[in-house]
Design a protein around this motif. Structure first.
Motif, PDB file in Angstrom:
ATOM      1  N   ALA A  20      92.289 112.977 172.330  1.00 29.14           N
ATOM      2  CA  ALA A  20      91.773 113.643 170.908  1.00 29.14           C
ATOM      3  C   ALA A  20      93.004 113.789 169.861  1.00 29.14           C
ATOM      4  N   GLY A  21      94.112 113.803 170.491  1.00 24.51           N
ATOM      5  CA  GLY A  21      95.221 113.712 169.382  1.00 24.51           C
ATOM      6  C   GLY A  21      95.152 112.648 168.484  1.00 24.51           C
ATOM      7  N   GLU A  22      94.720 111.299 168.979  1.00 24.74           N
ATOM      8  CA  GLU A  22      94.325 110.164 168.113  1.00 24.74           C
ATOM      9  C   GLU A  22      93.072 110.247 167.424  1.00 24.74           C
ATOM     10  N   VAL A  23      92.150 111.033 167.857  1.00 23.65           N
ATOM     11  CA  VAL A  23      91.035 110.920 166.989  1.00 23.65           C
ATOM     12  C   VAL A  23      91.229 112.037 165.824  1.00 23.65           C
ATOM     13  N   CYS A  24      92.001 113.083 166.018  1.00 21.13           N
ATOM     14  CA  CYS A  24      92.230 114.079 165.073  1.00 21.13           C
ATOM     15  C   CYS A  24      93.209 113.281 164.093  1.00 21.13           C
ATOM     16  N   SER A  25      94.019 112.717 164.475  1.00 24.18           N
ATOM     17  CA  SER A  25      95.277 111.972 163.442  1.00 24.18           C
ATOM     18  C   SER A  25      94.292 111.128 162.648  1.00 24.18           C
ATOM     19  N   GLU A  26      93.391 110.105 163.224  1.00 23.54           N
ATOM     20  CA  GLU A  26      92.678 109.217 162.387  1.00 23.54           C
ATOM     21  C   GLU A  26      91.702 109.901 161.502  1.00 23.54           C
ATOM     22  N   ALA A  27      91.328 111.230 161.855  1.00 20.20           N
ATOM     23  CA  ALA A  27      90.318 111.774 161.145  1.00 20.20           C
ATOM     24  C   ALA A  27      91.107 112.335 159.824  1.00 20.20           C
ATOM     25  N   ILE A  28      92.231 112.753 160.013  1.00 20.04           N
ATOM     26  CA  ILE A  28      93.336 113.264 158.869  1.00 20.04           C
ATOM     27  C   ILE A  28      93.252 112.186 157.866  1.00 20.04           C
ATOM     28  N   ARG A  29      93.881 111.043 158.413  1.00 23.00           N
ATOM     29  CA  ARG A  29      94.176 109.950 157.590  1.00 23.00           C
ATOM     30  C   ARG A  29      93.096 109.442 156.843  1.00 23.00           C
ATOM     31  N   LEU A  30      91.864 109.441 157.347  1.00 20.42           N
ATOM     32  CA  LEU A  30      90.699 108.979 156.818  1.00 20.42           C
ATOM     33  C   LEU A  30      90.092 109.966 155.694  1.00 20.42           C
ATOM     34  N   GLY A  31      90.157 111.269 156.084  1.00 21.67           N
ATOM     35  CA  GLY A  31      89.802 112.441 155.219  1.00 21.67           C
ATOM     36  C   GLY A  31      90.704 112.541 153.986  1.00 21.67           C
ATOM     37  N   SER A  32      91.870 111.960 153.998  1.00 22.33           N
ATOM     38  CA  SER A  32      92.910 112.073 152.945  1.00 22.33           C
ATOM     39  C   SER A  32      92.380 110.763 152.146  1.00 22.33           C
ATOM     40  N   LYS A  33      92.160 109.767 152.553  1.00 20.13           N
ATOM     41  CA  LYS A  33      91.621 108.612 151.676  1.00 20.13           C
ATOM     42  C   LYS A  33      90.372 108.728 151.084  1.00 20.13           C
ATOM     43  N   ALA A  34      89.269 109.465 151.790  1.00 20.46           N
ATOM     44  CA  ALA A  34      87.961 109.748 151.417  1.00 20.46           C
ATOM     45  C   ALA A  34      87.782 110.971 150.577  1.00 20.46           C
ATOM     46  N   GLY A  35      88.960 111.733 150.339  1.00 14.03           N
ATOM     47  CA  GLY A  35      88.638 113.132 149.856  1.00 14.03           C
ATOM     48  C   GLY A  35      87.670 114.076 150.360  1.00 14.03           C
ATOM     49  N   ILE A  96      84.851 110.133 167.527  1.00  9.87           N
ATOM     50  CA  ILE A  96      85.066 110.418 168.827  1.00  9.87           C
ATOM     51  C   ILE A  96      85.942 109.335 169.701  1.00  9.87           C
ATOM     52  N   GLY A  97      86.589 109.540 170.641  1.00 15.60           N
ATOM     53  CA  GLY A  97      87.382 108.665 171.661  1.00 15.60           C
ATOM     54  C   GLY A  97      86.216 107.838 172.283  1.00 15.60           C
ATOM     55  N   ALA A  98      86.822 106.423 172.603  1.00 12.15           N
ATOM     56  CA  ALA A  98      85.594 105.590 173.227  1.00 12.15           C
ATOM     57  C   ALA A  98      86.030 105.626 174.700  1.00 12.15           C
ATOM     58  N   THR A  99      85.729 107.090 175.263  1.00 16.19           N
ATOM     59  CA  THR A  99      86.010 107.069 176.860  1.00 16.19           C
ATOM     60  C   THR A  99      84.486 107.395 177.393  1.00 16.19           C
ATOM     61  N   SER A 100      84.639 107.523 178.688  1.00 16.42           N
ATOM     62  CA  SER A 100      83.206 107.798 179.414  1.00 16.42           C
ATOM     63  C   SER A 100      82.446 108.892 179.098  1.00 16.42           C
ATOM     64  N   PHE A 101      83.318 109.849 178.411  1.00 16.11           N
ATOM     65  CA  PHE A 101      82.638 110.977 177.552  1.00 16.11           C
ATOM     66  C   PHE A 101      81.706 110.776 176.449  1.00 16.11           C
ATOM     67  N   ALA A 102      82.437 109.635 175.630  1.00 22.66           N
ATOM     68  CA  ALA A 102      81.588 109.222 174.371  1.00 22.66           C
ATOM     69  C   ALA A 102      80.498 108.322 174.856  1.00 22.66           C
ATOM     70  N   ARG A 103      80.791 107.459 175.871  1.00 21.33           N
ATOM     71  CA  ARG A 103      79.722 106.404 176.330  1.00 21.33           C
ATOM     72  C   ARG A 103      78.349 107.026 176.654  1.00 21.33           C
ATOM     73  N   ASP A 104      78.489 108.390 177.121  1.00 23.24           N
ATOM     74  CA  ASP A 104      77.338 108.968 177.378  1.00 23.24           C
ATOM     75  C   ASP A 104      76.688 109.731 176.147  1.00 23.24           C
ATOM     76  N   LEU A 105      77.669 110.060 175.337  1.00 22.45           N
ATOM     77  CA  LEU A 105      77.168 110.998 174.093  1.00 22.45           C
ATOM     78  C   LEU A 105      76.649 110.158 173.002  1.00 22.45           C
ATOM     79  N   LEU A 106      77.280 108.840 172.715  1.00 21.45           N
ATOM     80  CA  LEU A 106      77.112 108.207 171.556  1.00 21.45           C
ATOM     81  C   LEU A 106      75.852 107.903 171.198  1.00 21.45           C
ATOM     82  N   GLY A 107      75.033 107.216 172.035  1.00 27.23           N
ATOM     83  CA  GLY A 107      73.782 106.767 171.760  1.00 27.23           C
ATOM     84  C   GLY A 107      72.853 108.023 171.541  1.00 27.23           C
ATOM     85  N   ARG A 108      73.144 109.160 172.228  1.00 20.61           N
ATOM     86  CA  ARG A 108      72.272 110.409 172.049  1.00 20.61           C
ATOM     87  C   ARG A 108      72.536 110.900 170.695  1.00 20.61           C
ATOM     88  N   LEU A 109      73.797 110.833 170.291  1.00 16.37           N
ATOM     89  CA  LEU A 109      74.178 111.524 169.013  1.00 16.37           C
ATOM     90  C   LEU A 109      73.391 110.383 167.976  1.00 16.37           C
TER      91      LEU A 109
END
Length: 326
Positions: A20-35, A96-109
């Motif tokens: 979760a920390g890795e996802v949040c940190s990358e989201a902030i880096r990306l959000g800064s670049k994308a405005g 989202i993190g590429a964990t078993s949690f995401a593997r179940d949700l990604l296709g549905r999302l």
């Protein structure tokens, strides 16, 4: 409505997972670049407590999705609830993190949002739109993909993206109860937690893995477990010895097991079949120990030791113990 980067922060009973920390940190880096604004989203029992903790990674806005309908895990219900939040918050990018949690949700999302997600990404760039790098051909090549539709949805391989923690802040949390969940859905009846690894394999920073070269289950236990314990590492295994019943499937690294990217991966008695390499070749540092100097594992290793594991591992473990204790 302005667009946002949505960081789906995986949590368990109010505690954020490492990814979760890795996802949040990358989201902030990306959000800064994308405005774009960044919004973290947690879901399930304990979501409100976990949402506040995302502030430690620089998140200022968080949404906690909780309710009786989410008390027991259901892929259909969780995906529907997350899709509702993503739409309401104007999600332009969803991570989202590429964990078993995401593997179940990604296709549905992807189906609910009518987009094609990119899974197991190892790099993200913003070039007027999101571009993601992901391994293909069993990890032999990296493919850069763009997203013709929004939101751009991507799962991030654990231990690849840095986590910028230590902010010591708490995010402003909006708690919502999902509406319009599917009436007929599967629900989690029972969770069996395997005994053994204290460190989750996919999130471990150090992994000690053994293969057929360990000769028998007793040798594996005698040599691999002490080194892993000394290093505070997770234990991994090749498919061959999992199929032979030496180790549980939860420890299998490879194309049909778990994909890992630790800082240090020590492969003991593993020849390096393509199936195994697909699950660990993005590790930051790979150490291979094998008595066959022509073993394929040496082609991807940063450091190689040609020798019998029974002769190499005991003194190596003692040396590591000395370094740790010193």
């Amino acid at each position: 409505m302005s667009q946002s980067v949505i960081a789906i922060a995986e949590q368990s009973e109010g505690t954020l997972r490492k990814i979760a920390g890795e996802v949040c940190s990358e989201a902030i880096r990306l959000g800064s670049k994308a405005g774009m604004d960044v919004v973290a989203v947690t879901i399930g029992p304990g979501a409100t407590q976990a949402a506040g903790a995302t502030g430690d990674f620089g998140i200022t806005q968080a949404v906690a999705v909780e309710g009786d309908d989410l008390a027991a895990y259901s892929g259909e219900a969780y995906a529907a609830a997350l899709a509702e939040v993503i739409r309401n918050k104007g999600g332009g990018v969803v991570l989202i993190g590429a964990t078993s949690f995401a593997r179940d949700l990604l296709g549905r999302l992807g189906a609910l949002l009518e987009v094609s997600p990119a899974s197991d990404c190892v790099g993200l760039e913003w070039n007027g739109g999101l571009q993601a790098k992901r391994p293909v051909y069993a990890g032999k090549a990296l493919l850069t993909v763009a997203f013709p539709q929004q939101p751009a949805v991507a799962s991030l391989r654990p231990n690849v993206f840095g986590a910028d923690g230590g902010k010591g802040a708490s995010a402003t949390v909006e708690t919502v109860a999902p509406t319009g969940l599917p009436a007929h859905r599967a629900t989690l009846v029972e969770r069996n937690v395997a005994e053994g690894n204290k460190v989750d394999l996919t999130e471990a920073e150090t992994i000690v893995s053994g293969g057929r070269g360990m000769k028998d289950p007793e040798t594996f236990q005698k040599l691999i477990e002490p080194l892993a314990e000394t290093l505070g590492a997770a234990i991994g295994a090749s498919r061959a010895i999992v199929d032979a019943g030496w180790r549980p499937h939860s420890e299998q690294v490879g194309q049909t097991g778990k994909t890992v990217a630790p800082k240090l991966y020590i492969a003991c008695g593993i020849s390096g079949a393509i199936q195994h390499l697909a699950g660990m070749r993005t590790s930051q540092t790979i150490v291979a120990i094998n008595k066959d100097p022509e073993a394929p594992i040496f082609k991807v290793a940063d450091y190689g030791i040609v020798g019998d594991v029974e002769e190499v591992l005991p003194p190596l473990t003692e040396q590591v113990k000395g370094l740790v204790s010193g």
